[in-house]
Write an enzyme that holds these catalytic residues in place. Structure first.
Site, PDB file in Angstrom:
ATOM      1  N   ASP A 128       0.772  -1.245   0.000  1.00 30.99           N
ATOM      2  CA  ASP A 128       0.000   0.000   0.000  1.00 30.99           C
ATOM      3  C   ASP A 128       0.803   1.296   0.000  1.00 30.99           C
ATOM      4  O   ASP A 128       0.692   2.090  -0.925  1.00 30.99           O
ATOM      5  CB  ASP A 128      -1.008   0.004   1.156  1.00 30.99           C
ATOM      6  CG  ASP A 128      -1.990   1.149   1.041  1.00 30.99           C
ATOM      7  OD1 ASP A 128      -2.600   1.264  -0.038  1.00 30.99           O
ATOM      8  OD2 ASP A 128      -2.153   1.934   1.987  1.00 30.99           O
ATOM      9  N   CYS A 209     -15.422   9.513  -4.187  1.00 26.74           N
ATOM     10  CA  CYS A 209     -15.509   8.145  -3.662  1.00 26.74           C
ATOM     11  C   CYS A 209     -15.687   8.169  -2.133  1.00 26.74           C
ATOM     12  O   CYS A 209     -14.952   8.867  -1.422  1.00 26.74           O
ATOM     13  CB  CYS A 209     -14.240   7.381  -4.041  1.00 26.74           C
ATOM     14  SG  CYS A 209     -14.176   5.723  -3.365  1.00 26.74           S
TER      15      CYS A 209
HETATM   16  C1  B12 Z   1      -4.929   6.007  -3.538  1.00 26.97           C
HETATM   17  C2  B12 Z   1      -5.591   4.698  -3.240  1.00 26.97           C
HETATM   18  C3  B12 Z   1      -6.971   4.696  -3.009  1.00 26.97           C
HETATM   19  C4  B12 Z   1      -7.846   5.921  -3.328  1.00 26.97           C
HETATM   20  C5  B12 Z   1      -8.053   5.980  -4.869  1.00 26.97           C
HETATM   21  C6  B12 Z   1      -8.521   4.625  -5.440  1.00 26.97           C
HETATM   22  C7  B12 Z   1      -8.187   4.390  -6.897  1.00 26.97           C
HETATM   23  N1  B12 Z   1      -9.040   3.640  -7.586  1.00 26.97           N
HETATM   24  O1  B12 Z   1      -7.180   4.863  -7.361  1.00 26.97           O
HETATM   25  C8  B12 Z   1      -9.117   5.619  -2.490  1.00 26.97           C
HETATM   26  C9  B12 Z   1      -8.965   6.251  -1.109  1.00 26.97           C
HETATM   27  C10 B12 Z   1     -10.432   6.094  -3.098  1.00 26.97           C
HETATM   28  C11 B12 Z   1      -9.011   4.103  -2.367  1.00 26.97           C
HETATM   29  C12 B12 Z   1     -10.104   3.283  -2.143  1.00 26.97           C
HETATM   30  C13 B12 Z   1     -10.015   1.906  -2.033  1.00 26.97           C
HETATM   31  N2  B12 Z   1      -8.900   1.171  -1.948  1.00 26.97           N
HETATM   32 CO1  B12 Z   1      -7.138   1.886  -2.308  1.00 26.97          CO
HETATM   33  N3  B12 Z   1      -5.400   2.392  -2.757  1.00 26.97           N
HETATM   34  C14 B12 Z   1      -4.834   3.498  -3.159  1.00 26.97           C
HETATM   35  C15 B12 Z   1      -3.344   3.338  -3.470  1.00 26.97           C
HETATM   36  C16 B12 Z   1      -2.520   3.876  -2.285  1.00 26.97           C
HETATM   37  C17 B12 Z   1      -2.881   3.992  -4.770  1.00 26.97           C
HETATM   38  C18 B12 Z   1      -3.820   3.694  -5.945  1.00 26.97           C
HETATM   39  C19 B12 Z   1      -3.475   4.495  -7.162  1.00 26.97           C
HETATM   40  O2  B12 Z   1      -2.322   4.606  -7.526  1.00 26.97           O
HETATM   41  N4  B12 Z   1      -4.474   5.063  -7.819  1.00 26.97           N
HETATM   42  C20 B12 Z   1      -4.285   5.786  -9.050  1.00 26.97           C
HETATM   43  C21 B12 Z   1      -5.354   5.414 -10.060  1.00 26.97           C
HETATM   44  C22 B12 Z   1      -5.052   6.077 -11.389  1.00 26.97           C
HETATM   45  O3  B12 Z   1      -5.299   3.993 -10.177  1.00 26.97           O
HETATM   46  P1  B12 Z   1      -6.551   3.127 -10.567  1.00 26.97           P
HETATM   47  O4  B12 Z   1      -7.807   3.815 -10.180  1.00 26.97           O
HETATM   48  O5  B12 Z   1      -6.337   1.740 -10.047  1.00 26.97           O
HETATM   49  O6  B12 Z   1      -6.440   3.211 -12.150  1.00 26.97           O
HETATM   50  C23 B12 Z   1      -5.715   2.240 -12.918  1.00 26.97           C
HETATM   51  C24 B12 Z   1      -6.650   1.367 -13.717  1.00 26.97           C
HETATM   52  O7  B12 Z   1      -7.923   1.864 -13.791  1.00 26.97           O
HETATM   53  C25 B12 Z   1      -5.899   1.175 -15.016  1.00 26.97           C
HETATM   54  N5  B12 Z   1      -6.670   1.377 -16.227  1.00 26.97           N
HETATM   55  C26 B12 Z   1      -7.399   2.422 -16.620  1.00 26.97           C
HETATM   56  N6  B12 Z   1      -7.929   2.210 -17.811  1.00 26.97           N
HETATM   57  C27 B12 Z   1      -7.522   1.005 -18.224  1.00 26.97           C
HETATM   58  C28 B12 Z   1      -7.759   0.306 -19.377  1.00 26.97           C
HETATM   59  C29 B12 Z   1      -7.179  -0.960 -19.525  1.00 26.97           C
HETATM   60  C30 B12 Z   1      -7.437  -1.716 -20.773  1.00 26.97           C
HETATM   61  C31 B12 Z   1      -6.346  -1.502 -18.485  1.00 26.97           C
HETATM   62  C32 B12 Z   1      -5.712  -2.838 -18.641  1.00 26.97           C
HETATM   63  C33 B12 Z   1      -6.109  -0.783 -17.313  1.00 26.97           C
HETATM   64  C34 B12 Z   1      -6.702   0.462 -17.215  1.00 26.97           C
HETATM   65  O8  B12 Z   1      -4.830   2.152 -15.065  1.00 26.97           O
HETATM   66  C35 B12 Z   1      -4.870   2.994 -13.951  1.00 26.97           C
HETATM   67  C36 B12 Z   1      -3.415   3.208 -13.448  1.00 26.97           C
HETATM   68  O9  B12 Z   1      -2.840   1.998 -13.009  1.00 26.97           O
HETATM   69  C37 B12 Z   1      -3.231   1.761  -3.604  1.00 26.97           C
HETATM   70  C38 B12 Z   1      -1.907   1.154  -3.140  1.00 26.97           C
HETATM   71  C39 B12 Z   1      -0.803   1.310  -4.172  1.00 26.97           C
HETATM   72  N7  B12 Z   1       0.394   1.637  -3.707  1.00 26.97           N
HETATM   73  O10 B12 Z   1      -1.008   1.132  -5.361  1.00 26.97           O
HETATM   74  C40 B12 Z   1      -4.427   1.263  -2.750  1.00 26.97           C
HETATM   75  C41 B12 Z   1      -5.239   0.028  -3.232  1.00 26.97           C
HETATM   76  C42 B12 Z   1      -5.470   0.222  -4.718  1.00 26.97           C
HETATM   77  N8  B12 Z   1      -6.506   0.134  -2.522  1.00 26.97           N
HETATM   78  C43 B12 Z   1      -6.984  -0.986  -2.189  1.00 26.97           C
HETATM   79  C44 B12 Z   1      -8.244  -1.147  -1.557  1.00 26.97           C
HETATM   80  C45 B12 Z   1      -8.521  -2.493  -0.911  1.00 26.97           C
HETATM   81  C46 B12 Z   1      -9.177  -0.095  -1.547  1.00 26.97           C
HETATM   82  C47 B12 Z   1     -10.674  -0.172  -1.159  1.00 26.97           C
HETATM   83  C48 B12 Z   1     -11.356  -1.476  -1.507  1.00 26.97           C
HETATM   84  C49 B12 Z   1     -10.817   0.136   0.364  1.00 26.97           C
HETATM   85  C50 B12 Z   1     -12.271   0.305   0.830  1.00 26.97           C
HETATM   86  N9  B12 Z   1     -13.042  -0.743   0.938  1.00 26.97           N
HETATM   87  O11 B12 Z   1     -12.689   1.397   1.137  1.00 26.97           O
HETATM   88  C51 B12 Z   1     -11.242   1.036  -1.969  1.00 26.97           C
HETATM   89  C52 B12 Z   1     -11.632   0.608  -3.403  1.00 26.97           C
HETATM   90  C53 B12 Z   1     -12.196   1.752  -4.205  1.00 26.97           C
HETATM   91  C54 B12 Z   1     -11.953   1.542  -5.710  1.00 26.97           C
HETATM   92  N10 B12 Z   1     -13.001   1.225  -6.456  1.00 26.97           N
HETATM   93  O12 B12 Z   1     -10.806   1.639  -6.148  1.00 26.97           O
HETATM   94  C55 B12 Z   1      -6.111  -2.157  -2.643  1.00 26.97           C
HETATM   95  C56 B12 Z   1      -6.728  -2.772  -3.925  1.00 26.97           C
HETATM   96  C57 B12 Z   1      -6.734  -4.297  -4.006  1.00 26.97           C
HETATM   97  C58 B12 Z   1      -7.395  -4.749  -5.289  1.00 26.97           C
HETATM   98  N11 B12 Z   1      -7.982  -5.952  -5.248  1.00 26.97           N
HETATM   99  O13 B12 Z   1      -7.384  -4.088  -6.315  1.00 26.97           O
HETATM  100  C59 B12 Z   1      -4.723  -1.405  -2.866  1.00 26.97           C
HETATM  101  C60 B12 Z   1      -3.838  -2.032  -3.926  1.00 26.97           C
HETATM  102  C61 B12 Z   1      -4.004  -1.407  -1.491  1.00 26.97           C
HETATM  103  C62 B12 Z   1      -3.401  -2.772  -1.150  1.00 26.97           C
HETATM  104  N12 B12 Z   1      -2.090  -2.878  -1.043  1.00 26.97           N
HETATM  105  O14 B12 Z   1      -4.096  -3.759  -0.986  1.00 26.97           O
HETATM  106  N13 B12 Z   1      -7.756   3.678  -2.544  1.00 26.97           N
HETATM  107  S1  SF4 Z   2     -18.052   5.273  -3.528  1.00 26.32           S
HETATM  108 FE1  SF4 Z   2     -18.328   4.201  -5.459  1.00 26.32          FE
HETATM  109  S2  SF4 Z   2     -16.255   3.898  -6.287  1.00 26.32           S
HETATM  110 FE2  SF4 Z   2     -16.028   4.443  -4.123  1.00 26.32          FE
HETATM  111  S3  SF4 Z   2     -15.871   2.439  -3.097  1.00 26.32           S
HETATM  112 FE3  SF4 Z   2     -18.054   3.084  -3.018  1.00 26.32          FE
HETATM  113  S4  SF4 Z   2     -19.021   2.166  -4.810  1.00 26.32           S
HETATM  114 FE4  SF4 Z   2     -16.773   2.055  -5.116  1.00 26.32          FE
END
Ligand code: B12
Ligand code: SF4
Ligand code: SF4
Length: 338
Positions: A128, A209
């Site tokens: 994380d 979110c």
């Molecule tokens: C910041 C963060 C958050 C933020 C932003 C979440 C987000 N989606 O980015 C907030 C506080 C909202 C959050 C919430 C949650 N988080 Co969080 N979070 C992080 C953290 C620290 C960084 C994530 C990050 O870099 N986000 C930046 C954005 C751009 O990333 P992304 O949304 O995933 O977008 C990627 C994809 O969508 C992809 N993508 C986009 N378009 C396309 C198209 C194609 C074809 C493909 C292949 C990919 C792709 O590319 C993007 C860049 O990689 C990570 C830990 C880490 N060091 O990575 C944990 C992490 C992602 N979180 C985690 C968890 C468990 C959660 C929650 C479930 C907690 C909860 N129950 O409240 C929620 C889930 C919400 C959600 N739907 O994501 C886990 C996820 C495990 C998993 N199975 O994926 C992580 C990995 C922590 C861990 N070590 O376990 N989180």
């Molecule tokens: S607010 Fe929406 S995107 Fe964020 S964890 Fe809940 S259902 Fe997922």
């Protein structure tokens, strides 16, 4: 070598394991775009991490590869009394001890065993908080695919797992090819998100979110968003619990509801957060993920839940916050709701 490593990983009991080379993440450009659109809100550290995330091989001198693991958190493997507040709606990952400690320790134990086997190599554990684009690494290690809810989903295990990594100087075997995307035409997560935070498939506006609003944000939510937060006290699971892949993995419909039968217990829990001192709150949530929100965040969340459930019984306790510099406006809104 693969057999030795796999045996150690299997003995540790991780839910899933895989290997990936350390190289510039395939989705780095999407990460950068996301930051440029300011979808990260107040999480400024994510911008600071950009450069490091681009070169994960630099995090460990001579780093070459990562052992990527997933650890299921439902049912929670480290239940903790302090986190057990069934009357409050708390995300499943937070219903136990803080994974930043126990999961990291588990990774460190595995790294020690690996070091015994490969004394000339280096190992670095992360989960994380390190500047690693963990989901990208997990996708490349064959753990799962990027769901439209942005979570990594595995066809057998769903998505209710933490991700962790052991970076190493070892030259690890290549993982099998990445898992195909099985979201298909489904859009349940996007349709079910109460705040519309999933603005596009795989694109989350963190500032909308509930997880961000109740954990990371140091502000009070806008009047529109606070209504939509509903009764979530900490985090949110909706976009995962509605996902058919989690329902398949756990063989049932996954409820995210709090125990609504115990209004008395709910009032007690909310009263605690509205009346306890900052120190008392910190002590009560120590060792659990709730600590991250701090006393301000937990009091803010308690006010939103009070308004949602119309807890008139706590009118006096809510009113005490109505002149507070940071919480006053929210407390007055809550009283209006009553
Ligand atoms: C910041 C963060 C958050 C933020 C932003 C979440 C987000 N989606 O980015 C907030 C506080 C909202 C959050 C919430 C949650 N988080 Co969080 N979070 C992080 C953290 C620290 C960084 C994530 C990050 O870099 N986000 C930046 C954005 C751009 O990333 P992304 O949304 O995933 O977008 C990627 C994809 O969508 C992809 N993508 C986009 N378009 C396309 C198209 C194609 C074809 C493909 C292949 C990919 C792709 O590319 C993007 C860049 O990689 C990570 C830990 C880490 N060091 O990575 C944990 C992490 C992602 N979180 C985690 C968890 C468990 C959660 C929650 C479930 C907690 C909860 N129950 O409240 C929620 C889930 C919400 C959600 N739907 O994501 C886990 C996820 C495990 C998993 N199975 O994926 C992580 C990995 C922590 C861990 N070590 O376990 N989180
Ligand atoms: S607010 Fe929406 S995107 Fe964020 S964890 Fe809940 S259902 Fe997922
Ligand atoms: S709910 Fe449907 S669209 Fe969303 S992540 Fe799960 S399978 Fe993909």
């Amino acid at each position: 070598m693969r057999e030795i490593i796999q045996t150690i990983l299997d003995q540790a009991g991780f839910t899933l394991t895989g290997f990936a080379d350390l190289q510039t993440p395939a989705t780095l450009v999407l990460y950068e775009q996301w930051l440029n659109e300011n979808l990260h809100g107040e999480m400024h550290y994510l911008k600071d991490h950009l450069e490091k995330k681009a070169q994960p091989q630099n995090l460990l001198p001579m780093g070459r590869a990562a052992i990527v693991v997933a650890q299921n958190y439902f049912p929670h493997p480290r239940l903790k009394e302090k986190a057990d507040r069934p009357s409050l709606r708390i995300a499943k990952y937070a219903q136990g001890a803080d994974y930043h400690f126990w999961f990291k320790e588990k990774l460190e134990e595995v790294a020690l065993r690996l070091k015994e086997q490969f004394p000339d190599e280096k190992f670095l554990c992360a989960t994380d908080s390190s500047p690693i684009l963990e989901r990208d690494l997990a996708a490349r290690a064959g753990i799962g695919w990027f769901g439209k809810n942005t979570c990594i989903i595995n066809p057998q295990k769903g998505s209710l797992f933490f991700l962790g990594e052991i970076l190493t100087t070892l030259k690890l075997p290549e993982s099998p090819s990445p898992i195909a995307d099985f979201c298909g035409t489904c859009s349940r997560c996007i349709d079910s998100c109460p705040t519309g935070a999933l603005v596009e498939p795989r694109k989350l506006d963190a500032t909308k979110c509930i997880s961000y609003l109740t954990i990371e944000s140091r502000q009070t939510p806008s009047s529109e968003l606070r209504q939509k937060i509903g009764d979530w006290f900490f985090g949110c699971d909706i976009c995962q619990t509605v996902c058919p892949w989690n329902q398949k993995a756990f063989g049932k419909h996954l409820s995210t509801d709090a125990d609504t039968d115990s209004r008395e217990r709910l009032i007690d829990d909310l009263r605690f957060f509205l009346t306890a001192s900052g120190k008392q709150i910190e002590k009560a949530v120590a060792g659990t993920p709730l600590k991250r929100a701090g006393p301000f965040g937990l009091r803010r969340n308690a006010l939103v839940v009070c308004a949602h459930h119309q807890i008139h019984e706590l009118k006096e306790q809510v009113a005490k916050w109505s002149n507070d510099e940071r919480l006053g406006e929210l407390a007055r809104w809550c009283l209006e709701k009553f």
